[in-house]
Design an enzyme around this catalytic site. Structure first.
Site, PDB file in Angstrom:
ATOM      1  CG  HIS A 265      -1.457   0.969 -10.163  1.00 30.45           C
ATOM      2  ND1 HIS A 265      -1.086   0.588  -9.179  1.00 30.45           N
ATOM      3  CD2 HIS A 265      -1.478   2.178 -10.500  1.00 30.45           C
ATOM      4  CE1 HIS A 265      -0.524   1.699  -8.519  1.00 30.45           C
ATOM      5  NE2 HIS A 265      -0.912   2.757  -9.554  1.00 30.45           N
TER       6      HIS A 265
ATOM      7  CG  HIS B 244      -4.378   1.865  -6.755  1.00 33.15           C
ATOM      8  ND1 HIS B 244      -4.109   2.218  -8.094  1.00 33.15           N
ATOM      9  CD2 HIS B 244      -4.057   3.155  -5.886  1.00 33.15           C
ATOM     10  CE1 HIS B 244      -3.963   3.471  -8.141  1.00 33.15           C
ATOM     11  NE2 HIS B 244      -3.822   4.083  -7.102  1.00 33.15           N
TER      12      HIS B 244
ATOM     13  CD  GLN C  25      -4.436  15.069  -5.314  1.00 34.04           C
ATOM     14  OE1 GLN C  25      -5.065  15.091  -4.231  1.00 34.04           O
ATOM     15  NE2 GLN C  25      -3.366  14.360  -5.671  1.00 34.04           N
TER      16      GLN C  25
ATOM     17  N   GLY D 293       0.277   4.392  -0.466  1.00 39.53           N
ATOM     18  CA  GLY D 293       1.610   3.728  -0.998  1.00 39.53           C
ATOM     19  C   GLY D 293       2.959   4.603  -0.719  1.00 39.53           C
TER      20      GLY D 293
ATOM     21  CE  LYS E 117       3.938   5.983  -7.927  1.00 41.99           C
ATOM     22  NZ  LYS E 117       3.998   7.427  -8.128  1.00 41.99           N
TER      23      LYS E 117
ATOM     24  CB  VAL F 277       3.165  -2.667  -6.249  1.00 38.54           C
ATOM     25  CG1 VAL F 277       3.074  -3.887  -7.134  1.00 38.54           C
ATOM     26  CG2 VAL F 277       2.667  -3.003  -5.038  1.00 38.54           C
TER      27      VAL F 277
HETATM   28  O1  PAF Z   1      -2.081   9.400  -3.796  1.00 37.49           O
HETATM   29  C1  PAF Z   1      -3.227   9.782  -4.374  1.00 37.49           C
HETATM   30  O2  PAF Z   1      -3.574   8.845  -5.296  1.00 37.49           O
HETATM   31  C2  PAF Z   1      -3.673  11.142  -3.926  1.00 37.49           C
HETATM   32  O3  PAF Z   1      -2.768  12.065  -3.786  1.00 37.49           O
HETATM   33  C3  PAF Z   1      -4.860  10.995  -2.857  1.00 37.49           C
HETATM   34  C4  PAF Z   1      -4.022  10.440  -1.477  1.00 37.49           C
HETATM   35  C5  PAF Z   1      -5.470   9.810  -3.131  1.00 37.49           C
HETATM   36  C6  PAF Z   1      -5.299  12.317  -2.471  1.00 37.49           C
HETATM   37  O4  PAF Z   1      -6.209  12.594  -3.469  1.00 37.49           O
END
Ligand code: PAF
Length: 282
Positions: free
Chosen positions: A34, A37, A61, A149, A151, A178
């Site tokens: 978006h 990014h 994650q 970011g 956020k 943003v």
């Molecule tokens: O913020 C994210 O999109 C993810 O946590 C990241 C930093 C790309 C790691 O997978």
């Protein structure tokens, strides 16, 4: 813009850029790009001559009951956006490239202190997965700078600490949130919201602004302020996960010495978990 999927091809492209004397910046993402990014890509282009974006939906994650399977994967659209923004290289590995021997026995990076509480409290193991994949991406790309970011404020603090503790030679740059025109922080997960929830979502930021205004006015009865915040969110249809006031630099509990504060909150609208933060001086 070239797209590479393997470590071998990534390293070849990086070596070529390095031998041409280029400064390299990395923007790690999980795709479904978006404007937030794209702002990171644009900032990366100011600091570097060769900008690498990575897209990898990192299974490490995600918790067992989280949205790994439904997480939006929009590679073709993402590639177009990166190309248009001026990104030089997309690294788009699959799990086999990132975790060739599986995840169960993979070395993990765990960042103590800052990973505890806030999102770390609600999402056990999440930040070990983030730290591990970001550490790997930094080692794979070996950029001069990497951009994230604000956020994901706790994530950014964790990455800064990891890089400092492990002496990873990279400059970590945080970029402001943003927002949509109605104040909602842009997030790939906003796409999960139905029309009614999307209309309600900016209330999170509005309630945070109201809370900040009370604090700036000098009100210090935090239990009462947080109770009002919780009630306001509940009546709009949210279920609060947490709201906390922390020192913006250390991310420890705010105290009289804190020069800058950060108000952090997470709340559910239906099954969608939204996070946001506000940084301010007293
Ligand atoms: O913020 C994210 O999109 C993810 O946590 C990241 C930093 C790309 C790691 O997978």
């Amino acid at each position: 813009m070239n797209s590479v999927h393997t470590l071998e091809h990534l390293r070849a492209a990086i070596t070529e850029a390095r031998s041409a004397g280029k400064r390299i910046a990395l923007v790690p993402t999980m795709g479904n790009l978006h404007a937030g990014h794209i702002a990171l890509i644009k900032q990366a282009m100011v600091r570097a001559d060769f900008v690498v974006a990575s897209i990898f939906v990192n299974p490490l994650q995600f918790g067992p009951n989280e949205d790994l399977d439904s997480y939006p994967r929009t590679l073709a659209a993402d590639q177009e956006k990166l190309l248009e923004a001026g990104c030089n290289l997309l690294f788009n590995p699959d799990a086999q490239v990132m975790y060739p021997n599986g995840m169960a026995q993979h070395t993990t990076v765990s960042v103590p202190g800052v990973s505890a509480g806030l999102c770390g409290g609600s999402r056990p193991g999440h930040f070990d997965g983030v730290a591990t994949v970001v550490c790997k991406l930094l080692n794979m790309v070996q950029p001069d700078s990497a951009l994230f970011g604000e956020k994901d404020y706790q994530q950014l603090a964790i990455i800064r600490k990891m890089v400092a503790d492990l002496n990873i030679p990279v400059q970590i740059i945080g970029a402001p949130i943003v927002r949509d025109t109605d104040g909602l922080a842009l997030s790939s997960r906003n796409g999960y919201l139905n029309a009614q929830q999307r209309a309600t979502a900016p209330v999170l930021q509005q309630c945070m602004q109201a809370l900040k205004a009370h604090i700036i006015k000098g009100e210090r009865d935090y239990p009462a302020l947080f109770a009002q915040f919780t009630a306001d969110l509940q009546s709009a249809g949210f279920r609060l996960d947490y709201v906390e006031l922390r020192d913006a630099n250390s991310l420890e509990a705010a105290d009289a010495e804190s020069a800058q504060l950060v108000l952090l909150a997470a709340a559910y609208l239906g099954t969608t978990r939204l996070i946001d933060n506000l940084i301010f001086d007293l």
